[in-house]
Design a protein around this motif. Structure first.
Motif, PDB file in Angstrom:
ATOM      1  N   GLU A 126     -47.943  43.112 -14.212  1.00  0.00           N
ATOM      2  CA  GLU A 126     -48.065  43.238 -12.759  1.00  0.00           C
ATOM      3  C   GLU A 126     -46.713  43.207 -12.043  1.00  0.00           C
ATOM      4  O   GLU A 126     -46.589  43.709 -10.925  1.00  0.00           O
ATOM      5  CB  GLU A 126     -48.972  42.132 -12.203  1.00  0.00           C
ATOM      6  CG  GLU A 126     -48.464  40.711 -12.462  1.00  0.00           C
ATOM      7  CD  GLU A 126     -49.456  39.652 -12.006  1.00  0.00           C
ATOM      8  OE1 GLU A 126     -50.454  40.026 -11.356  1.00  0.00           O
ATOM      9  OE2 GLU A 126     -49.234  38.466 -12.296  1.00  0.00           O
ATOM     10  N   GLY A 139     -58.353  39.111 -18.092  1.00  0.00           N
ATOM     11  CA  GLY A 139     -58.882  40.466 -18.021  1.00  0.00           C
ATOM     12  C   GLY A 139     -59.933  40.709 -19.078  1.00  0.00           C
ATOM     13  O   GLY A 139     -59.801  40.280 -20.219  1.00  0.00           O
ATOM     14  N   HIS A 198     -52.596  45.567 -17.360  1.00  0.00           N
ATOM     15  CA  HIS A 198     -52.148  45.676 -15.969  1.00  0.00           C
ATOM     16  C   HIS A 198     -51.773  44.310 -15.400  1.00  0.00           C
ATOM     17  O   HIS A 198     -50.769  44.190 -14.681  1.00  0.00           O
ATOM     18  CB  HIS A 198     -53.250  46.326 -15.109  1.00  0.00           C
ATOM     19  CG  HIS A 198     -53.290  47.816 -15.205  1.00  0.00           C
ATOM     20  ND1 HIS A 198     -52.170  48.603 -15.034  1.00  0.00           N
ATOM     21  CD2 HIS A 198     -54.317  48.668 -15.446  1.00  0.00           C
ATOM     22  CE1 HIS A 198     -52.512  49.878 -15.169  1.00  0.00           C
ATOM     23  NE2 HIS A 198     -53.800  49.940 -15.424  1.00  0.00           N
ATOM     24  N   LEU A 199     -52.553  43.287 -15.701  1.00  0.00           N
ATOM     25  CA  LEU A 199     -52.229  41.939 -15.228  1.00  0.00           C
ATOM     26  C   LEU A 199     -50.962  41.420 -15.902  1.00  0.00           C
ATOM     27  O   LEU A 199     -50.117  40.781 -15.261  1.00  0.00           O
ATOM     28  CB  LEU A 199     -53.393  40.992 -15.506  1.00  0.00           C
ATOM     29  CG  LEU A 199     -54.630  41.146 -14.615  1.00  0.00           C
ATOM     30  CD1 LEU A 199     -55.768  40.277 -15.125  1.00  0.00           C
ATOM     31  CD2 LEU A 199     -54.298  40.784 -13.171  1.00  0.00           C
ATOM     32  N   SER A 236     -61.151  43.869 -20.090  1.00  0.00           N
ATOM     33  CA  SER A 236     -60.821  45.001 -20.956  1.00  0.00           C
ATOM     34  C   SER A 236     -59.337  44.968 -21.284  1.00  0.00           C
ATOM     35  O   SER A 236     -58.546  44.301 -20.607  1.00  0.00           O
ATOM     36  CB  SER A 236     -61.172  46.318 -20.267  1.00  0.00           C
ATOM     37  OG  SER A 236     -60.299  46.541 -19.166  1.00  0.00           O
ATOM     38  N   GLU A 246     -57.268  46.331 -18.293  1.00  0.00           N
ATOM     39  CA  GLU A 246     -57.140  45.330 -17.229  1.00  0.00           C
ATOM     40  C   GLU A 246     -56.174  44.229 -17.648  1.00  0.00           C
ATOM     41  O   GLU A 246     -55.348  43.763 -16.855  1.00  0.00           O
ATOM     42  CB  GLU A 246     -58.506  44.735 -16.910  1.00  0.00           C
ATOM     43  CG  GLU A 246     -58.489  43.707 -15.777  1.00  0.00           C
ATOM     44  CD  GLU A 246     -59.851  43.091 -15.531  1.00  0.00           C
ATOM     45  OE1 GLU A 246     -59.928  42.151 -14.713  1.00  0.00           O
ATOM     46  OE2 GLU A 246     -60.835  43.533 -16.161  1.00  0.00           O
ATOM     47  N   ARG A 247     -56.262  43.821 -18.908  1.00  0.00           N
ATOM     48  CA  ARG A 247     -55.372  42.764 -19.415  1.00  0.00           C
ATOM     49  C   ARG A 247     -53.910  43.214 -19.358  1.00  0.00           C
ATOM     50  O   ARG A 247     -53.026  42.449 -18.957  1.00  0.00           O
ATOM     51  CB  ARG A 247     -55.763  42.423 -20.853  1.00  0.00           C
ATOM     52  CG  ARG A 247     -55.039  41.208 -21.431  1.00  0.00           C
ATOM     53  CD  ARG A 247     -55.532  40.916 -22.835  1.00  0.00           C
ATOM     54  NE  ARG A 247     -54.936  39.695 -23.375  1.00  0.00           N
ATOM     55  CZ  ARG A 247     -55.436  38.479 -23.210  1.00  0.00           C
ATOM     56  NH1 ARG A 247     -56.540  38.321 -22.514  1.00  0.00           N
ATOM     57  NH2 ARG A 247     -54.837  37.423 -23.726  1.00  0.00           N
ATOM     58  N   GLN A 285     -54.803  54.673 -11.863  1.00  0.00           N
ATOM     59  CA  GLN A 285     -54.577  53.542 -12.770  1.00  0.00           C
ATOM     60  C   GLN A 285     -53.853  53.987 -14.028  1.00  0.00           C
ATOM     61  O   GLN A 285     -52.973  53.296 -14.539  1.00  0.00           O
ATOM     62  CB  GLN A 285     -55.907  52.887 -13.127  1.00  0.00           C
ATOM     63  CG  GLN A 285     -55.749  51.551 -13.854  1.00  0.00           C
ATOM     64  CD  GLN A 285     -57.083  50.871 -14.100  1.00  0.00           C
ATOM     65  OE1 GLN A 285     -58.071  51.529 -14.405  1.00  0.00           O
ATOM     66  NE2 GLN A 285     -57.117  49.562 -13.962  1.00  0.00           N
TER      67      GLN A 285
END
Length: 257
Positions: free
Chosen positions: A80, A68, A76-77, A70, A73-74, A225
């Motif tokens: 997950e 990721g 969220h992954l 940002s 994003e990192r 999000q």
């Protein structure tokens, strides 16, 4: 004296270029596929970037992708496989991460109507409404019916009980489904148990709590999000009742004030 054949240099250049192209993407692919211990990575990131993590113990033993561009994003992954909420700080930072529990297929819980009874809950007394809840770690979720400004059949929505939220908080993706105009919503900052957030504020025609129709409820819409796919049942509705949560029976009891 040996002669120089330019075709040999051309062939060598092509071969070298082919090797570089073949080898170049490999490190990136390795980074993208790298898996890490979720709890360890969360702990490292929280210390490095100074944000709070709640419910980290629920990730013990789990692994996930470390990728990721940002931090959001990192995260969220990394999460997950878990229901979670990321509260962003002003700018591009993160203020708080709340892990609700491991993801599972959602099955709406049974509901007890006024004076009714189910095999899993006791009958309500008087005007009380008793709703079965579904657990997400230490939190409770209930399923309510959302009615837009134009009426129609209520839309069923699973909501996290959040007494720290001033209002019912819904994802912005529901605005059009509920028949609301984005232009009619006001941009405001709203308070939740996880901090102050930017939102669009308006009113729903009604929210159905079991068999009871609660009219004209103020709601706030925020980015999907940021909510992590979880709506919040806040005090613009809960404040109209006396509320009791039974952790052992997984029940929410609402009594008129």
């Amino acid at each position: 004296m040996p002669t120089f054949d330019p075709r040999s240099l051309t062939a060598l250049c092509l071969l070298t270029a082919g090797l570089v192209q073949a080898q170049g993407p490999a490190p990136t692919a390795q980074v993208q596929s790298m898996r890490v211990e979720v709890a360890d990575e969360l702990d490292r990131l929280s210390q490095e970037l100074d944000f709070e993590v709640r419910g980290i113990e629920q990730t013990e033993g789990a692994t996930a992708h470390a990728a990721g561009e940002s931090i959001v994003e990192r995260l969220h992954l990394l999460l997950e496989d878990f229901d979670h909420v990321i509260v962003q700080a002003p700018g591009a930072g993160v203020e708080r991460v709340i892990i609700l529990g491991e993801k599972a297929a959602y099955v709406p819980p049974p509901m007890v109507v006024e004076g009714g009874e189910s095999s899993e809950t006791a009958p309500a007394s008087g005007d009380e409404i008793v709703l079965a809840t579904q657990r997400r770690g230490a939190a409770h979720l209930v399923t309510l019916g959302l009615e837009g400004v134009s009426g129609g059949a209520p839309m069923q929505e699973s909501m996290l009980i959040d007494t720290g939220a001033d209002r019912v908080v819904l994802p912005v993706s529901l605005i059009s489904s509920l028949g609301l105009s984005p232009d009619a919503l006001q941009q405001q900052q709203v308070q939740t148990a996880n901090g102050t957030i930017d939102a669009r504020v308006g009113r729903l025609g009604a929210i159905w709590v079991g068999p009871k129709r609660i009219e004209d409820v103020e709601v706030a819409f925020m980015d999907d999000q940021r909510l992590g796919g979880t709506s919040l049942l806040g005090m613009s509705l809960l404040g109209r009742f006396r509320m009791t949560i039974d952790d052992e029976k997984n029940q929410l009891t609402l009594a008129p004030k």
